[in-house]
Design a protein around this motif. Structure first.
Motif, mmCIF file in Angstrom:
data_model
loop_
_atom_site.group_PDB
_atom_site.id
_atom_site.type_symbol
_atom_site.label_atom_id
_atom_site.label_comp_id
_atom_site.label_asym_id
_atom_site.label_seq_id
_atom_site.Cartn_x
_atom_site.Cartn_y
_atom_site.Cartn_z
ATOM 1 N N LEU A 314 0.799 -1.226 0.000
ATOM 2 C CA LEU A 314 0.000 0.000 0.000
ATOM 3 C C LEU A 314 0.835 1.281 0.000
ATOM 4 O O LEU A 314 0.420 2.300 -0.563
ATOM 5 N N LEU A 315 1.998 1.245 0.643
ATOM 6 C CA LEU A 315 2.806 2.450 0.816
ATOM 7 C C LEU A 315 3.087 3.214 -0.486
ATOM 8 O O LEU A 315 2.905 4.438 -0.534
ATOM 9 N N PRO A 316 3.504 2.558 -1.574
ATOM 10 C CA PRO A 316 3.793 3.313 -2.797
ATOM 11 C C PRO A 316 2.566 3.958 -3.436
ATOM 12 O O PRO A 316 2.708 4.801 -4.331
ATOM 13 N N TRP A 317 1.374 3.593 -2.995
ATOM 14 C CA TRP A 317 0.142 4.109 -3.595
ATOM 15 C C TRP A 317 -0.554 5.126 -2.692
ATOM 16 O O TRP A 317 -1.751 5.395 -2.855
ATOM 17 N N SER A 318 0.158 5.732 -1.764
ATOM 18 C CA SER A 318 -0.452 6.624 -0.772
ATOM 19 C C SER A 318 -1.233 7.773 -1.409
ATOM 20 O O SER A 318 -2.357 8.073 -1.003
ATOM 21 N N VAL A 319 -0.641 8.437 -2.410
ATOM 22 C CA VAL A 319 -1.309 9.574 -3.051
ATOM 23 C C VAL A 319 -2.609 9.135 -3.713
ATOM 24 O O VAL A 319 -3.670 9.758 -3.541
ATOM 25 N N GLN A 320 -2.546 8.046 -4.455
ATOM 26 C CA GLN A 320 -3.726 7.563 -5.171
ATOM 27 C C GLN A 320 -4.814 7.086 -4.208
ATOM 28 O O GLN A 320 -6.007 7.267 -4.464
ATOM 29 N N ILE A 321 -4.412 6.475 -3.100
ATOM 30 C CA ILE A 321 -5.386 5.989 -2.121
ATOM 31 C C ILE A 321 -6.178 7.152 -1.525
ATOM 32 O O ILE A 321 -7.414 7.121 -1.447
ATOM 33 N N VAL A 322 -5.469 8.196 -1.101
ATOM 34 C CA VAL A 322 -6.140 9.356 -0.511
ATOM 35 C C VAL A 322 -7.049 10.031 -1.527
ATOM 36 O O VAL A 322 -8.203 10.373 -1.237
ATOM 37 N N ASN A 323 -6.541 10.218 -2.736
ATOM 38 C CA ASN A 323 -7.313 10.910 -3.773
ATOM 39 C C ASN A 323 -8.573 10.139 -4.149
ATOM 40 O O ASN A 323 -9.643 10.708 -4.372
ATOM 41 N N THR A 324 -8.461 8.808 -4.201
ATOM 42 C CA THR A 324 -9.591 7.976 -4.616
ATOM 43 C C THR A 324 -10.650 7.849 -3.534
ATOM 44 O O THR A 324 -11.843 8.020 -3.789
ATOM 45 N N PHE A 325 -10.221 7.555 -2.316
ATOM 46 C CA PHE A 325 -11.179 7.242 -1.257
ATOM 47 C C PHE A 325 -11.693 8.472 -0.508
ATOM 48 O O PHE A 325 -12.795 8.444 0.035
ATOM 49 N N LEU A 326 -10.903 9.535 -0.446
ATOM 50 C CA LEU A 326 -11.284 10.679 0.373
ATOM 51 C C LEU A 326 -11.505 11.964 -0.407
ATOM 52 O O LEU A 326 -12.166 12.872 0.083
ATOM 53 N N GLY A 327 -10.940 12.057 -1.594
ATOM 54 C CA GLY A 327 -11.157 13.242 -2.416
ATOM 55 C C GLY A 327 -10.189 14.369 -2.127
ATOM 56 O O GLY A 327 -9.331 14.281 -1.241
ATOM 57 N N PRO A 328 -10.308 15.475 -2.858
ATOM 58 C CA PRO A 328 -9.371 16.597 -2.772
ATOM 59 C C PRO A 328 -9.254 17.217 -1.378
ATOM 60 O O PRO A 328 -8.218 17.759 -1.030
ATOM 61 N N ALA A 329 -10.327 17.151 -0.573
ATOM 62 C CA ALA A 329 -10.291 17.773 0.759
ATOM 63 C C ALA A 329 -9.218 17.164 1.653
ATOM 64 O O ALA A 329 -8.723 17.820 2.577
ATOM 65 N N TYR A 330 -8.836 15.907 1.384
ATOM 66 C CA TYR A 330 -7.873 15.206 2.231
ATOM 67 C C TYR A 330 -6.525 14.988 1.546
ATOM 68 O O TYR A 330 -5.676 14.286 2.096
ATOM 69 N N ILE A 331 -6.282 15.580 0.372
ATOM 70 C CA ILE A 331 -5.079 15.263 -0.380
ATOM 71 C C ILE A 331 -3.812 15.607 0.391
ATOM 72 O O ILE A 331 -2.764 14.963 0.221
ATOM 73 N N SER A 332 -3.884 16.613 1.281
ATOM 74 C CA SER A 332 -2.707 16.979 2.080
ATOM 75 C C SER A 332 -2.340 15.903 3.103
ATOM 76 O O SER A 332 -1.279 15.991 3.739
ATOM 77 N N ALA A 333 -3.193 14.911 3.265
ATOM 78 C CA ALA A 333 -2.945 13.860 4.257
ATOM 79 C C ALA A 333 -2.070 12.734 3.721
ATOM 80 O O ALA A 333 -1.675 11.855 4.487
ATOM 81 N N TRP A 334 -1.721 12.747 2.424
ATOM 82 C CA TRP A 334 -1.029 11.573 1.880
ATOM 83 C C TRP A 334 0.354 11.325 2.506
ATOM 84 O O TRP A 334 0.705 10.154 2.730
ATOM 85 N N PRO A 335 1.177 12.360 2.827
ATOM 86 C CA PRO A 335 2.456 12.045 3.492
ATOM 87 C C PRO A 335 2.247 11.416 4.864
ATOM 88 O O PRO A 335 3.033 10.554 5.284
ATOM 89 N N VAL A 336 1.193 11.848 5.564
ATOM 90 C CA VAL A 336 0.882 11.273 6.881
ATOM 91 C C VAL A 336 0.523 9.803 6.715
ATOM 92 O O VAL A 336 0.964 8.938 7.482
ATOM 93 N N LEU A 337 -0.277 9.495 5.698
ATOM 94 C CA LEU A 337 -0.651 8.103 5.433
ATOM 95 C C LEU A 337 0.571 7.266 5.101
ATOM 96 O O LEU A 337 0.717 6.138 5.592
ATOM 97 N N ALA A 338 1.474 7.808 4.277
ATOM 98 C CA ALA A 338 2.667 7.060 3.879
ATOM 99 C C ALA A 338 3.497 6.656 5.096
ATOM 100 O O ALA A 338 3.962 5.513 5.205
ATOM 101 N N VAL A 339 3.674 7.585 6.031
ATOM 102 C CA VAL A 339 4.455 7.279 7.232
ATOM 103 C C VAL A 339 3.692 6.328 8.144
ATOM 104 O O VAL A 339 4.252 5.358 8.672
#
Length: 512
Positions: A314-339
């Motif tokens: 899952l780690l390499p797909w962090s940006v796509q996961i956030v964008n797909t499941f949560l939308g633009p409002a949460y896109i800033s969360a992708w580095p947090v998800l990766a860690v």
């Protein structure tokens, strides 16, 4: 099978049920996060999380003692009655504190502007879910009624998803309604479960212990955990409170949603932890140390590597996961998800180690290790979150990302110290090689699979249905890498080559 007490069947049912429940819970969390937006979701998680932290002060290790004592041998009804009275005492004292006793000025500082009625609802919801329902589950597991308990958990998850979806569709989803749904569903489930489990206890006759004997057992077990409970409250509440104060509700929302995604990697661990606890407590009480060592080695290796396998993909797909499941409002969360996807890998090892200490009654050792790491954690949280100016000690002002980094680094250090001490008192060799070999391998395989897929698709900005073909192809490639690793180095996952061969032979026989 419905009444099976076999460890393998109970493990399998737990993993299967919790997998379905995690999928349902994950979907429910996404619906709530989208409906409430980052700030609203952060406020909800802060309210519920604050009472999860307060729970440790109320509990003082008594729930661990309760489950350990039940797992060791059958108990009389008076034993249950005493513990239920203790739960009722916790509930009403806290209720009075929140409702009538805590002054408005102090209340404002603790819950950072939260409405007293909503905070009260959050307490009731958290108490029924985290303490009352957990007690029901412990009683069921102690009776080896794993299958019945897991089916009830699955039914609760389905009901919660359906009610949240209906409220969201009609545009009526709010923090108050979510808390109300939690209270109703867990109250009904508890009443039903008590009726079922009471029927299973019919005819069981055991010696009734006196209140003094029960108190003595609890005091001996919980005495070291009282200090730990206070520190655990400070540690858990400090993380959430400082993030809410220094970072704000949106950063709280980013961190909590990232934690929810990362919890997928902990699925297997949470599924079998109660079963593992029961078997370790039973083996330790019989002084069967060879069985304890075997269970610990296999379960810890298998679960750590399973977490690494899930996170590695899952780690390499962090940006796509956030964008797909949560939308633009949460896109800033992708580095947090990766860690945060790295956190559950060693958290599995930590939960297994903690269970080893508690199930074997080694509460003093557990207290000293945990207390030291929690004190260090509180200091690190402040450094990561505090403003870079205007405070007595300047912080890094990193928000949710800083908190995620702290949890990962400190988690790796703490669980390995814990594992070393377990090996020392258990009389076996400290098992660490599989971590430095297996975990980097799984992460490398994940990035390699994504890189190979990236050669065929342009993955920049891709989301939703267009993401499925490259994502599935990457999953197939990654699975092939993992299967090759397990075949050539099965010890990484706590297995033997002969076990794998036997399993393959049984699968072939069934096909024939």
């Amino acid at each position: 099978m419905f009444h099976s007490t076999s460890i393998k069947i109970r493990f399998a049912v737990s993993v299967g049920s919790n997998t379905l429940r995690a999928v349902i819970g994950f979907a429910t969390g996404l619906v709530i996060a989208r409906a409430l937006n980052p700030a609203g979701y952060g406020d909800l998680m802060f309210l519920l999380g604050s009472f999860v932290a307060i729970r440790s002060v109320l509990d003082m290790g008594s729930s661990s003692a309760f489950f350990t004592f039940l797992s060791q041998r059958a108990r009389a009804r008076y034993f249950y009655f005493v513990y239920f009275c203790w739960l009722a005492f916790q509930f009403f004292v806290t209720l009075l504190l929140i409702w009538l006793i805590i002054p408005a000025s102090i209340f404002e500082r603790i819950w950072l502007g939260g409405d007293r009625e909503i905070v009260l609802l959050a307490f009731v919801a958290a108490f029924i879910q985290q303490q009352v329902w957990q007690t029901v589950g412990q009683i069921g597991e102690a009776m080896r009624k794993t299958i019945q308990i897991q089916l009830m958990n699955l039914a609760i998850a389905l009901f919660y998803l359906m009610t949240i979806l209906l409220a969201s569709i009609y545009g009526e989803l709010s923090i108050t309604k979510i808390l109300g749904i939690l209270i109703v569903q867990y109250t009904v489930a508890t009443i039903f479960a008590c009726h079922v489990l009471k029927g299973d206890q019919a005819g069981v006759l055991v010696k009734t212990e006196s209140l003094g004997e029960i108190w003595s057992d609890y005091w001996k077990y919980c005495k070291p955990l009282v200090i730990l409970a206070l520190l655990n409250f400070a540690y858990d509440f400090a993380d959430k409170w400082m993030l809410q104060k220094f970072g704000g509700a949106a950063q709280q929302g980013y961190f909590q949603i990232a934690s929810q995604f990362a919890a997928v990697s902990l699925l297997a661990t949470t599924s079998i932890l109660s079963v593992f606890w029961k078997e370790i407590a039973d083996a330790w009480a019989r002084d069967d140390l060879s069985r304890v060592a075997m269970l610990y080695r296999k379960v810890s290796r298998g679960l750590v590597m399973l977490g690494a396998i899930v996170s590695g993909f899952l780690l390499p797909w962090s940006v796509q996961i956030v964008n797909t499941f949560l939308g633009p409002a949460y896109i800033s969360a992708w580095p947090v998800l990766a860690v945060m996807l790295l956190y559950p890998i060693h958290q599995s090892m930590g939960q297994i180690g903690g269970t080893m200490f508690l199930a074997s009654g080694q509460t003093h050792r557990y207290m000293f290790i945990s207390a030291a790491m929690m004190l260090l954690s509180i200091l690190m949280t402040y450094i990561m979150l505090a403003p870079s100016s205007g405070t007595w000690i300047h912080g890094l002002e990193m928000g949710a990302l800083g908190l995620a980094c702290k949890m990962v680094v400190l988690g790796i250090v703490s669980v390995n110290i814990q594992a070393w001490i377990i090996a020392r008192y258990g009389g076996w060799k400290f098992d660490w090689v599989f971590q430095v070999v297996g975990i980097p391998l799984t992460l490398s395989f994940g990035y390699l699979a994504r890189m190979l897929v990236g050669a065929l698709w342009n993955l920049e900005g891709i989301s939703n249905i267009k993401l499925m073909p490259p994502f599935l192809l990457a999953a197939v490639i990654y699975a092939m890498f993992i299967l090759v690793m397990i075949w050539f180095v099965p010890s990484l996952v706590g297995a033997e080559k002969t076990e794998i061969k036997n399993m393959l032979e049984r699968l072939k026989a069934r096909r024939v």
